[in-house]
Design a protein around this motif. Sequence first.
Motif, PDB file in Angstrom:
ATOM      1  N   VAL A 172       0.834  -1.201   0.000  1.00  0.00           N
ATOM      2  CA  VAL A 172       0.000   0.000   0.000  1.00  0.00           C
ATOM      3  C   VAL A 172       0.864   1.245   0.000  1.00  0.00           C
ATOM      4  O   VAL A 172       0.617   2.210  -0.730  1.00  0.00           O
ATOM      5  N   ILE A 173       1.918   1.264   0.821  1.00  0.00           N
ATOM      6  CA  ILE A 173       2.784   2.438   0.886  1.00  0.00           C
ATOM      7  C   ILE A 173       3.562   2.599  -0.411  1.00  0.00           C
ATOM      8  O   ILE A 173       3.814   3.709  -0.863  1.00  0.00           O
ATOM      9  N   GLN A 174       3.928   1.483  -1.061  1.00  0.00           N
ATOM     10  CA  GLN A 174       4.659   1.589  -2.313  1.00  0.00           C
ATOM     11  C   GLN A 174       3.807   2.227  -3.403  1.00  0.00           C
ATOM     12  O   GLN A 174       4.321   2.913  -4.273  1.00  0.00           O
ATOM     13  N   LYS A 175       2.487   2.005  -3.348  1.00  0.00           N
ATOM     14  CA  LYS A 175       1.619   2.612  -4.338  1.00  0.00           C
ATOM     15  C   LYS A 175       1.442   4.096  -4.094  1.00  0.00           C
ATOM     16  O   LYS A 175       1.091   4.841  -5.001  1.00  0.00           O
ATOM     17  N   ASN A 176       1.683   4.536  -2.866  1.00  0.00           N
ATOM     18  CA  ASN A 176       1.513   5.948  -2.551  1.00  0.00           C
ATOM     19  C   ASN A 176       2.632   6.754  -3.194  1.00  0.00           C
ATOM     20  O   ASN A 176       3.806   6.457  -3.034  1.00  0.00           O
ATOM     21  N   VAL A 177       2.274   7.776  -3.919  1.00  0.00           N
ATOM     22  CA  VAL A 177       3.251   8.576  -4.633  1.00  0.00           C
ATOM     23  C   VAL A 177       3.929   9.562  -3.695  1.00  0.00           C
ATOM     24  O   VAL A 177       5.094   9.885  -3.859  1.00  0.00           O
ATOM     25  N   HIS A 178       3.234  10.042  -2.708  1.00  0.00           N
ATOM     26  CA  HIS A 178       3.772  11.061  -1.817  1.00  0.00           C
ATOM     27  C   HIS A 178       4.665  10.405  -0.770  1.00  0.00           C
ATOM     28  O   HIS A 178       4.222   9.572   0.020  1.00  0.00           O
ATOM     29  N   TYR A 179       5.940  10.798  -0.776  1.00  0.00           N
ATOM     30  CA  TYR A 179       6.898  10.248   0.176  1.00  0.00           C
ATOM     31  C   TYR A 179       7.179  11.288   1.251  1.00  0.00           C
ATOM     32  O   TYR A 179       7.473  12.447   0.951  1.00  0.00           O
ATOM     33  N   SER A 180       7.076  10.861   2.493  1.00  0.00           N
ATOM     34  CA  SER A 180       7.358  11.757   3.614  1.00  0.00           C
ATOM     35  C   SER A 180       7.872  10.925   4.772  1.00  0.00           C
ATOM     36  O   SER A 180       7.756   9.698   4.794  1.00  0.00           O
ATOM     37  N   MET A 181       8.435  11.611   5.771  1.00  0.00           N
ATOM     38  CA  MET A 181       8.934  10.908   6.948  1.00  0.00           C
ATOM     39  C   MET A 181       7.797  10.336   7.778  1.00  0.00           C
ATOM     40  O   MET A 181       7.977   9.315   8.453  1.00  0.00           O
ATOM     41  N   ASP A 182       6.614  10.950   7.731  1.00  0.00           N
ATOM     42  CA  ASP A 182       5.463  10.403   8.462  1.00  0.00           C
ATOM     43  C   ASP A 182       5.064   9.041   7.908  1.00  0.00           C
ATOM     44  O   ASP A 182       4.843   8.082   8.656  1.00  0.00           O
ATOM     45  N   SER A 183       4.948   8.956   6.576  1.00  0.00           N
ATOM     46  CA  SER A 183       4.595   7.672   5.970  1.00  0.00           C
ATOM     47  C   SER A 183       5.696   6.640   6.178  1.00  0.00           C
ATOM     48  O   SER A 183       5.426   5.456   6.405  1.00  0.00           O
ATOM     49  N   ILE A 236      14.454  17.019   9.762  1.00  0.00           N
ATOM     50  CA  ILE A 236      13.207  16.240   9.798  1.00  0.00           C
ATOM     51  C   ILE A 236      13.425  14.908  10.517  1.00  0.00           C
ATOM     52  O   ILE A 236      12.579  14.473  11.321  1.00  0.00           O
ATOM     53  N   SER A 237      14.555  14.254  10.262  1.00  0.00           N
ATOM     54  CA  SER A 237      14.810  12.943  10.882  1.00  0.00           C
ATOM     55  C   SER A 237      14.973  13.058  12.391  1.00  0.00           C
ATOM     56  O   SER A 237      14.563  12.156  13.136  1.00  0.00           O
ATOM     57  N   SER A 238      15.566  14.151  12.869  1.00  0.00           N
ATOM     58  CA  SER A 238      15.724  14.316  14.314  1.00  0.00           C
ATOM     59  C   SER A 238      14.384  14.445  15.022  1.00  0.00           C
ATOM     60  O   SER A 238      14.252  14.068  16.193  1.00  0.00           O
ATOM     61  N   GLN A 239      13.377  14.961  14.346  1.00  0.00           N
ATOM     62  CA  GLN A 239      12.048  15.086  14.947  1.00  0.00           C
ATOM     63  C   GLN A 239      11.292  13.762  14.966  1.00  0.00           C
ATOM     64  O   GLN A 239      10.341  13.608  15.737  1.00  0.00           O
ATOM     65  N   HIS A 240      11.667  12.821  14.108  1.00  0.00           N
ATOM     66  CA  HIS A 240      11.006  11.508  14.066  1.00  0.00           C
ATOM     67  C   HIS A 240      11.905  10.403  14.619  1.00  0.00           C
ATOM     68  O   HIS A 240      11.664   9.222  14.354  1.00  0.00           O
ATOM     69  N   LEU A 241      12.920  10.772  15.363  1.00  0.00           N
ATOM     70  CA  LEU A 241      13.885   9.778  15.802  1.00  0.00           C
ATOM     71  C   LEU A 241      13.280   8.766  16.770  1.00  0.00           C
ATOM     72  O   LEU A 241      13.696   7.604  16.791  1.00  0.00           O
ATOM     73  N   HIS A 242      12.286   9.169  17.572  1.00  0.00           N
ATOM     74  CA  HIS A 242      11.669   8.235  18.518  1.00  0.00           C
ATOM     75  C   HIS A 242      10.780   7.214  17.812  1.00  0.00           C
ATOM     76  O   HIS A 242      10.482   6.151  18.359  1.00  0.00           O
ATOM     77  N   GLU A 243      10.328   7.519  16.588  1.00  0.00           N
ATOM     78  CA  GLU A 243       9.521   6.578  15.811  1.00  0.00           C
ATOM     79  C   GLU A 243      10.331   5.870  14.732  1.00  0.00           C
ATOM     80  O   GLU A 243       9.979   4.761  14.316  1.00  0.00           O
ATOM     81  N   PHE A 244      11.367   6.535  14.278  1.00  0.00           N
ATOM     82  CA  PHE A 244      12.160   6.014  13.165  1.00  0.00           C
ATOM     83  C   PHE A 244      13.632   6.057  13.567  1.00  0.00           C
ATOM     84  O   PHE A 244      14.332   7.039  13.319  1.00  0.00           O
ATOM     85  N   PRO A 245      14.127   5.009  14.248  1.00  0.00           N
ATOM     86  CA  PRO A 245      15.509   5.024  14.767  1.00  0.00           C
ATOM     87  C   PRO A 245      16.528   4.994  13.621  1.00  0.00           C
ATOM     88  O   PRO A 245      16.806   3.954  13.037  1.00  0.00           O
ATOM     89  N   LEU A 246      17.083   6.129  13.329  1.00  0.00           N
ATOM     90  CA  LEU A 246      17.984   6.288  12.194  1.00  0.00           C
ATOM     91  C   LEU A 246      19.423   6.434  12.673  1.00  0.00           C
ATOM     92  O   LEU A 246      19.700   7.122  13.662  1.00  0.00           O
ATOM     93  N   ILE A 247      20.331   5.803  11.972  1.00  0.00           N
ATOM     94  CA  ILE A 247      21.764   5.942  12.222  1.00  0.00           C
ATOM     95  C   ILE A 247      22.431   6.276  10.892  1.00  0.00           C
ATOM     96  O   ILE A 247      22.208   5.590   9.887  1.00  0.00           O
ATOM     97  N   LEU A 248      23.223   7.327  10.875  1.00  0.00           N
ATOM     98  CA  LEU A 248      23.870   7.790   9.647  1.00  0.00           C
ATOM     99  C   LEU A 248      25.323   7.346   9.609  1.00  0.00           C
ATOM    100  O   LEU A 248      26.004   7.303  10.640  1.00  0.00           O
ATOM    101  N   ILE A 249      25.792   7.036   8.402  1.00  0.00           N
ATOM    102  CA  ILE A 249      27.206   6.762   8.145  1.00  0.00           C
ATOM    103  C   ILE A 249      27.632   7.635   6.982  1.00  0.00           C
ATOM    104  O   ILE A 249      27.113   7.485   5.864  1.00  0.00           O
TER     105      ILE A 249
END
Length: 712
Positions: A172-183, A236-249
Motif C-alpha cells: 500500500v505504501i509503495q503505491k503511494n506517490v507522496h513520500y514523507s517521513m510520516d509515511s 526532519i529525521s531528528s524530529q522523528h527519531l523516537h519513531e524512526f531510529p535512524l543511524i547515519l554513516i
Amino acid sequence: MATSSVSKGCFVFKPNFKKRKISVPIEDYFSKGKNASEDSKLRFETYQLIWQQMKSETERLQEELNKNLFDSLIEFLQTSHSGLWKNSEDWSSEIKLREIPTAALILGVNVTDHDLTLRSLTEVLQNNVTPYVVSLQAKDCPDMKHFLQKLVSQLMDCKVDVQSKEKESVQVIQKNVHYSMDSLSAWYMSVTQKTDPKMPRKKRTFSSQWHSPPVVLILKDMESFTTKVLQDFIIISSQHLHEFPLILIFGIATSPVVIHRLLPHAVSSLLCIELFQSLSCKEHLTTVLDKLLLTTQFPFKLSEKVLQILTNIFLYHDFSIQNFIKGLQLSLLEHFYSQPLSVLCCNLPEAKRRTHFLSANQCENIRRLPSFRRYVEKQSSQKQVALLTSDKSLKEETQSLLENLHVYHTNYFLVLRCLHQFTSFLPKYPLGRQIRELYCMCLEKNIWDSEEYASVLQLLRLLAKDELMAMLQNCFKVFQSSSAKELGNTAKKIEEFLAQFQSLDETKEEEDTSQSQSKGLQKTDLYHLQKSLLEMKELRSTSKRQTKFEVLREQVVSFVDSLVREYLLPPDTQPLHETLYFSSAHTLRQHLNAAPRIALHTALNNPYYYLKNEALRSEEGCIPNVAPDICIAYKLHLECSRLINLVDWSEAFATVVTAAEKMDANSVTSEERNEVIHARFIRAVSELELLGFIKPTKQKTDHVARLTWGGC
C-alpha cells in the motif's frame, strides 16, 4: 440509398527476434593469437587457476584489513541503538535522544575503492546489526523528493521476515506517490513493532515498545551532496527519531572538516558524530604485495619495470587498490598470452610433470631463451652438445633448473625481509621505508654495488646494542619460519649472536682497561713515565683497541652483507626466469597509461591502424582518396602553416575526394556533386574544430588557425 461497407484487414505480428550476441570463448584468443602454440588451452587454464587463487587471496586480505574497522562500527551502532531506547528522565539523556548517531567514516582519496568497502560494510551490517541498510549517492538525490524516494524504495527491497499483513501494508505504501517521513515512520512501525492492539497509541511508551532494528543510512560521497538536502533531511529525521531510529554513516574522502562546511552549527548539533579511520591505502598496497608477489605461493612474478609502472600509477594517479589488482591481472593475462613457455608457470610438482610432455617446438623455445643460452655457455662442451641436441637431457636439466629457481625464490624473499628489518629503521631510509622500494632496487641490479647500500652498512656499524638486538630478534623470527636447510643454519647463527650480546659484560672490560693503565703507570721515574706515556699515545693513534661489542657488531654486519651478496642476486641471473617473470613493460604501459593525443593522431593520420581496411593502406606522406573525410581534412591541414586558407583547403579536399568518385560522375550533375563535397568538407572542418585542432581567427575571416603540432 442503403450502403454497406465491408472492411478487411490483415494484421501481421512479427516475432521479436533478439539479436543473439556471438560470444567468442576467451580461450580462442589464446589459440588464434600471434604466439599460439599447441598448449594454448593449457596456458589459459593455468592463467584462470592462478588468477582465481590470487583473487580469493585479495578478497581474504580485504576482509582481514577491514575487520577492525567493521567491528568498531558494529559496536558503535549497537551502543547507539541501545541508547535510543533507554527510558531515562535525565536532562542529558533527553537531549541525546534528539541527536542522530552518526559515524564519520574517513575512507581516503581512493574513491574507486569506496564502493567495494561500503558494499562489504553493508553485508556485514545486514548480517550482524540490522536488515535495514540503505546506501545513497549524491547523483541520485538532487532534491528532498528524490532523496526520500530512493530511501523508501531501497527500504522496501530489504529482505525481512514479516507477516502477510505487514507485506500488504508495504504494498500500500509503495503505491503511494507522496513520500514523507510520516509515511516512512508509519511503515517502519507497522513492519517492526509488536504492540498490544488494545492499548491506545497515545499511551504507548518507550518501555512498552519492542527493541526494533535501526535503519542505517550510508551516504557514499558526502562531499557531493547538496547542502540544503542534507540540512532538511537531518532536521526532519531528528524530529522523528523516537519513531524512526535512524543511524547515519558518512562516507568521507577528504577530511571530517567537510561536515562543518556543509552543515551549520544548528544542524550539526543534531548529530552525535564519531570518527572512524580506514586503513591507509599505502599500507593496503604493502600488504597486497607482501601476500601476492613476495611469496612462493604464487609462481607468477613481475619484473622491476613492470612493478614500477603499477606502483607509479597507484602513487601518482588514483591510490586505488582495485586498479592495481586489475593491472596485476592484465600482466598475468599478457604473460600467459605472449610467452609460450608460461605453461611452466605453475607450482613446482606440476611444472616438473609438464616438462615430460614438452613438444619439440617448446624445447626449441627453451633453447632460445637468453638466460638458458648464458647457462649453456658456462657448461662443459660435452654437456653443451647434449643440451642443444637431445630433448631428453634438456627436459631433465629443465626440471633441475626449475627446482633451483624455486629454492632461489624461497631464499630470496627470506633474506629480503631480513634486510628490510635492518634498513627500515635507519635515519633517512637509504633503501626505502617500504619493502616494495627495497624489492624494486633488488630486482633492478646488484644492490651491494649501490651507494645507498654502502651508507646502510656504515649506519649499521653505529647502532647501539639494544637496537641491534631488536633487529636480530625480528630477523630470527623471519628465518625461524623457513624450512630450508641453509637458512635454518642462518637462524642458528643469529641465535648465537643474540646469546653473545646478552653475555657481554661491559664492567669487566672497564676493569681490564683500568688494570692495563695502572700497569703502564707503575714506574715513578720521570724518564720512564714520559716514555710510557708516549708509547701509549702512539698506540692509541695507530691502532685503537675495539671493545667486544664493537667486534661482535662488525661480525653481525659482515654476516648480513654475506647473506645479501649470496641470496639477493637479480632474477635475470637465474636460468629460465622468463617462464615466471613478466617483463613487457611497454605493452603494459600502452594498455594502462592513456595517451589520447597519440591515439587521436594515429587514427586520423593512419586510419588503417584501427579500421584494418586494405583500401586505406597507403605509403607514408600519401593521402588515400577513400579515407574518411575527417582523415583527409586532417592530413591536408598538417601540410599548412599557422593560418589555413579555407578556400585552398576546400579545393584540395575536393581534389582528393573526386579522385575516388570518378566512377559516379555520370550519376549526378557536377553542381550537386560539388554541393555534397562542400557539405562534407564543412562537416569535417567542424569535427576538427570540436576536437581542438583548429579555431576561428579574427586576423582573417576566411582563415582558421592551427592549435597543435607547431600551431599557436
